[in-house]
Design a protein around this motif. Structure first.
Motif, PDB file in Angstrom:
ATOM      1  N   THR A 559      -7.880   3.279   2.734  1.00 40.76           N
ATOM      2  CA  THR A 559      -6.727   4.140   3.271  1.00 40.76           C
ATOM      3  C   THR A 559      -6.021   3.154   4.376  1.00 40.76           C
ATOM      4  O   THR A 559      -6.534   2.304   4.843  1.00 40.76           O
ATOM      5  CB  THR A 559      -7.214   5.461   3.896  1.00 40.76           C
ATOM      6  OG1 THR A 559      -8.227   5.093   4.902  1.00 40.76           O
ATOM      7  CG2 THR A 559      -7.807   6.301   2.756  1.00 40.76           C
ATOM      8  N   ALA A 562      -5.368   6.721   8.141  1.00 43.13           N
ATOM      9  CA  ALA A 562      -5.467   7.812   7.384  1.00 43.13           C
ATOM     10  C   ALA A 562      -5.520   8.736   8.750  1.00 43.13           C
ATOM     11  O   ALA A 562      -6.538   8.659   9.569  1.00 43.13           O
ATOM     12  CB  ALA A 562      -6.735   7.975   6.370  1.00 43.13           C
ATOM     13  N   ALA A 579      -3.513  11.525   3.956  1.00 42.89           N
ATOM     14  CA  ALA A 579      -2.411  11.279   4.717  1.00 42.89           C
ATOM     15  C   ALA A 579      -2.341   9.922   5.268  1.00 42.89           C
ATOM     16  O   ALA A 579      -2.929   9.556   6.426  1.00 42.89           O
ATOM     17  CB  ALA A 579      -2.046  12.210   6.060  1.00 42.89           C
ATOM     18  N   ASN A 580      -1.873   8.836   4.499  1.00 41.03           N
ATOM     19  CA  ASN A 580      -1.796   7.693   4.882  1.00 41.03           C
ATOM     20  C   ASN A 580      -0.438   7.438   5.713  1.00 41.03           C
ATOM     21  O   ASN A 580       0.634   7.705   5.276  1.00 41.03           O
ATOM     22  CB  ASN A 580      -1.727   6.565   3.634  1.00 41.03           C
ATOM     23  CG  ASN A 580      -2.910   6.281   3.019  1.00 41.03           C
ATOM     24  OD1 ASN A 580      -3.877   6.348   3.578  1.00 41.03           O
ATOM     25  ND2 ASN A 580      -2.927   6.056   1.726  1.00 41.03           N
ATOM     26  N   SER A 581      -0.598   6.954   7.025  1.00 46.14           N
ATOM     27  CA  SER A 581       0.543   6.851   7.874  1.00 46.14           C
ATOM     28  C   SER A 581       1.079   5.473   8.319  1.00 46.14           C
ATOM     29  O   SER A 581       2.214   5.305   8.679  1.00 46.14           O
ATOM     30  CB  SER A 581       0.275   7.566   9.146  1.00 46.14           C
ATOM     31  OG  SER A 581      -1.004   6.743  10.023  1.00 46.14           O
ATOM     32  N   SER A 591       1.089   8.212   0.103  1.00 41.84           N
ATOM     33  CA  SER A 591      -0.163   8.940   0.389  1.00 41.84           C
ATOM     34  C   SER A 591      -0.782   9.094  -1.130  1.00 41.84           C
ATOM     35  O   SER A 591       0.063   9.237  -2.108  1.00 41.84           O
ATOM     36  CB  SER A 591       0.024  10.302   1.036  1.00 41.84           C
ATOM     37  OG  SER A 591       0.278   9.919   2.454  1.00 41.84           O
ATOM     38  N   THR A 610       5.546   8.798   1.307  1.00 45.39           N
ATOM     39  CA  THR A 610       5.450   9.499   2.359  1.00 45.39           C
ATOM     40  C   THR A 610       6.132   8.509   3.634  1.00 45.39           C
ATOM     41  O   THR A 610       6.132   7.300   3.328  1.00 45.39           O
ATOM     42  CB  THR A 610       4.123  10.167   2.698  1.00 45.39           C
ATOM     43  OG1 THR A 610       3.203   9.486   2.883  1.00 45.39           O
ATOM     44  CG2 THR A 610       4.094  11.400   1.847  1.00 45.39           C
ATOM     45  N   CYS A 613       3.237   9.988   7.574  1.00 44.75           N
ATOM     46  CA  CYS A 613       2.544  11.228   7.101  1.00 44.75           C
ATOM     47  C   CYS A 613       1.269  11.620   7.968  1.00 44.75           C
ATOM     48  O   CYS A 613       0.365  10.664   8.287  1.00 44.75           O
ATOM     49  CB  CYS A 613       1.851  11.188   5.880  1.00 44.75           C
ATOM     50  SG  CYS A 613       1.243  12.747   5.259  1.00 44.75           S
ATOM     51  N   TYR A 629       3.621  18.500   3.389  1.00 45.91           N
ATOM     52  CA  TYR A 629       3.351  17.166   4.268  1.00 45.91           C
ATOM     53  C   TYR A 629       4.382  17.258   5.505  1.00 45.91           C
ATOM     54  O   TYR A 629       5.448  17.579   5.446  1.00 45.91           O
ATOM     55  CB  TYR A 629       3.244  16.171   3.437  1.00 45.91           C
ATOM     56  CG  TYR A 629       4.432  15.003   3.769  1.00 45.91           C
ATOM     57  CD1 TYR A 629       4.452  14.198   4.662  1.00 45.91           C
ATOM     58  CD2 TYR A 629       5.323  14.895   2.693  1.00 45.91           C
ATOM     59  CE1 TYR A 629       5.499  13.407   4.737  1.00 45.91           C
ATOM     60  CE2 TYR A 629       6.412  13.994   2.689  1.00 45.91           C
ATOM     61  CZ  TYR A 629       6.392  13.210   3.695  1.00 45.91           C
ATOM     62  OH  TYR A 629       7.508  12.397   3.952  1.00 45.91           O
TER      63      TYR A 629
END
Length: 645
Positions: A559, A562, A579-581, A591, A610, A613, A629
């Protein structure tokens, strides 16, 4: 006169089953006889079969009828029954109905040769395609009609019912007056004559007055008679199967035994009187995901909570960064979220919806101080009168990140995650207990945490657990997060798991298996060389091992910083979305939706673009299944629709 009930309908139905001109239909869970207009004389029998010892109609009596008339108002009168002499066209005794009226007919012998008398009960609505039970009580000049055990309608007429009405050479005719015109088009379930008594007290003593019975033919009783061995039913039996299409309809006693076809899910359901039971259903499968709505928010959104308020429907609360304008609540209207209410918050991180009895609450975790330099997180209570959330209780917190609400042994609790106090990340987070006497939450237990982000409560059998996601201890994100178990009135340490900037725990079940997923946000340790990428890091899924009484690692998934996991199901399939930010270079990161593949574990199935996210929420409405999201980097969240096949 013999005071036993005389079952007119049973006398007309042969012992072996319905005669020609009759059909057994089942509607709304009850069976009735449908009568044919083509053979009116076939629906008759001599009155002497009922009046064995006396050929006189009783002077005082009750007539009990259970029927279902068609919803469309009849254009003409329809006869429920008649008693007629063979050589005469006149009706000795009869009952017929017209739109909003019921007529009782009898042959008066006050004058030479006699003449037809009629007693009319106005405002009697039977043509609604529902079952009704009527009790007509007759005594001299007094006539009383009770419909479904409601207030009786009393009529007093000049011409009394005859004291000595001969039934010699007379016959009963079901649903007609010996000709095709005026045949009853509905269903008859009960037709009983009770001599010498008012039957109302005998009928109106239960709960379901509309289908109260004194005597019903065996062919119409709830359990059909069956032949011995493996033969078919003893008599032919049909059902009036009404199938409803469209959105999920109501399922109550009136809809019992009706069917609903859900075209979107290709499923057939049967109403059992309270719930829809699946009879035939093709389970949907996730095909792809499409954008459904761009939700413009007050500012960047750190978290989102989707919830339902009884009788009002679905809502979403966004935890927004800027103050003002604060955070907002949106209501699901016509298939989309529409702004409903603004609430003042101070760099809100998350919301938690919960109820205590009939009280509805929404708690916000505020990360910063208010304009007075005070640091509070706030519990809001729903006002039914004002139809909005109002401030209920302020609780002192320290850079709060998350609330978790739960119930243990009937007592309500609320746990807050304190992230840091100043530069100190190693502080206590607090569990509050609801005091029903004061109507407030009071501190019950403190638990040491390190830059914590999230609480996750769950139960396994009789045991209650609370997991904390510890993120940073001041020097490293490579620290232990802890799982606590409720024992002897407080939470005690159950298991510690090494995590890397843990931001979220998500518990879920697949069959009998229990899993716990952690979202690792980044790997940093001031005492070790920096990795090539702080943010590309495995997040892990753990499974409960009953024998070892602990969670053991089941699977690692790569991830990118995350911050959240969300578990959801589509049909028989299970999914996890992460939720990969941030990937170390950009916040525009895909994500991923992972599909449960059994022995293979979770396998990447869909990549969702995203931006920063922060949080995922899965929810279902009449329009379908959705994912929402929130973005921590732009004032725009998105609703995605799960398209199924």
């Amino acid at each position: 006169t013999d005071l036993r009930p005389l079952d007119v309908l049973s006398e007309a139905v042969p012992a072996g089953g319905p005669a020609r001109g009759m059909r057994v239909l089942q509607v709304q869970g009850l069976r009735g006889l449908q009568l044919s207009a083509s053979r009116p004389r076939a629906l008759a029998f001599p009155a002497s079969r009922l009046f064995i010892h006396c050929d006189r109609f009783p002077e005082e009596f009750s007539i009990i009828v259970t029927l279902r008339a068609l919803r469309r108002p009849a254009k003409r009168n329809e006869y429920i029954f008649t008693l007629m002499v063979e050589e005469s066209p006149g009706v000795l005794v009869g009952l017929r109905y017209a739109p909003d009226k019921l007529h009782f007919l009898f042959w008066s012998q006050e004058r030479a040769g006699g003449w037809q008398s009629r007693v009319t009960f106005p405002n009697v609505s039977l043509s609604d395609s529902r079952w009704h039970t009527l009790v007509l009580a007759v005594s001299g000049q007094s006539f009383s009609l009770t419909v479904d055990c409601s207030v009786p309608k009393d009529v007093v007429v000049e011409t009394p019912f005859p004291a000595s009405l001969s039934v010699r050479r007379a016959s009963f005719y079901l649903g007609n007056r010996r000709r095709r015109k005026g045949v009853f088009t509905g269903l008859l379930r009960q037709l009983v004559l009770l001599p010498g008594a008012d039957a109302t007290p005998r009928i109106c003593h239960g709960f379901n007055f509309k289908v109260a019975t004194l005597s019903v033919p065996s062919v119409l009783q709830d359990v059909p008679a069956t032949a011995v061995s493996n033969e078919v039913l003893k008599y032919p039996y049909e059902t009036d199967m009404k199938v409803t299409l469209g959105a999920r309809p109501r399922c109550s006693k009136q809809e019992k035994a009706q069917f609903w076809f859900n075209a979107s899910r290709r499923g057939l359901y049967l109403c059992n009187g309270s719930t829809w039971l699946s009879m035939l259903e093709v389970q949907p499968r996730l095909d792809y995901v499409e954008e459904h709505q761009k939700l413009v928010t007050n500012s960047e959104t750190m978290g989102v909570e989707v919830f339902s308020i009884p009788r009002l429907g679905l809502f979403a609360a966004t935890a927004n960064r800027l103050t003002p304008p604060g955070s907002a609540i949106y209501r699901w209207t016509d298939g989309k979220f529409v702004h409903y209410q603004n609430i003042p918050t101070h760099q809100a991180q998350s919301w938690k919806y919960f109820t205590i009895g009939k009280k509805i609450f929404l708690a916000v975790a505020n990360f910063e101080q208010n304009e007075r330099g005070q640091e509070f997180s706030v519990i809001f209570k729903w006002s039914h009168r004002k139809a909005k959330f109002l401030t209920y209780q302020r609780i002192s917190t320290h850079s709060a990140r998350d609330w978790e609400a739960f119930v243990i042994q009937g007592e309500a609790f609320l746990a807050v995650v304190n992230h840091r106090e100043g530069n100190n990340h190693n502080i206590d987070s607090v569990i509050y207990r609801w005091n029903p006497r004061t109507g407030l939450f009071e501190a019950n237990q403190t638990i040491p945490t390190s830059g914590a982000y999230d609480w996750e409560f769950f139960t396994i059998g009789p045991y209650s657990f609370l997991a904390v996601a510890n993120t940073f201890n001041g020097t490293s994100t490579r620290i232990y997060s802890h799982i606590y178990i409720w024992l002897r009135g407080s939470f005690q340490l159950f298991q510690s798991i090494l995590t890397f900037g843990a931001a979220d725990w998500e518990v879920f079940h697949i069959g009998d298996r229990v899993f716990l997923a952690v979202a690792n946000s980044h790997s940093y340790d001031s005492g070790t060389p920096a990795p090539s990428n702080f943010y590309a890091i495995n997040s892990s899924i753990y499974e409960l091992n009953i024998t070892a009484q602990m969670f053991v690692k089941f699977q690692d998934l790569l991830t990118y910083s995350a911050l959240d996991w969300e578990f959801f199901s589509v049909g028989d399939d299970s999914f996890l979305v992460v939720a990969n930010s941030f990937d170390g270079f950009t916040f525009s990161v895909n994500s991923i939706i992972y599909r449960w593949q059994g022995y293979e574990g979770f396998v990447a199935a869909h990549q969702l673009p995203t931006v920063g996210c922060r949080d995922w929420e899965a929810f279902h409405t009449a329009e379908g299944s959705f994912l929402l999201y929130s973005s921590a980097k732009e004032p725009l969240s998105k609703v995605l629709k799960l398209k199924t096949t």
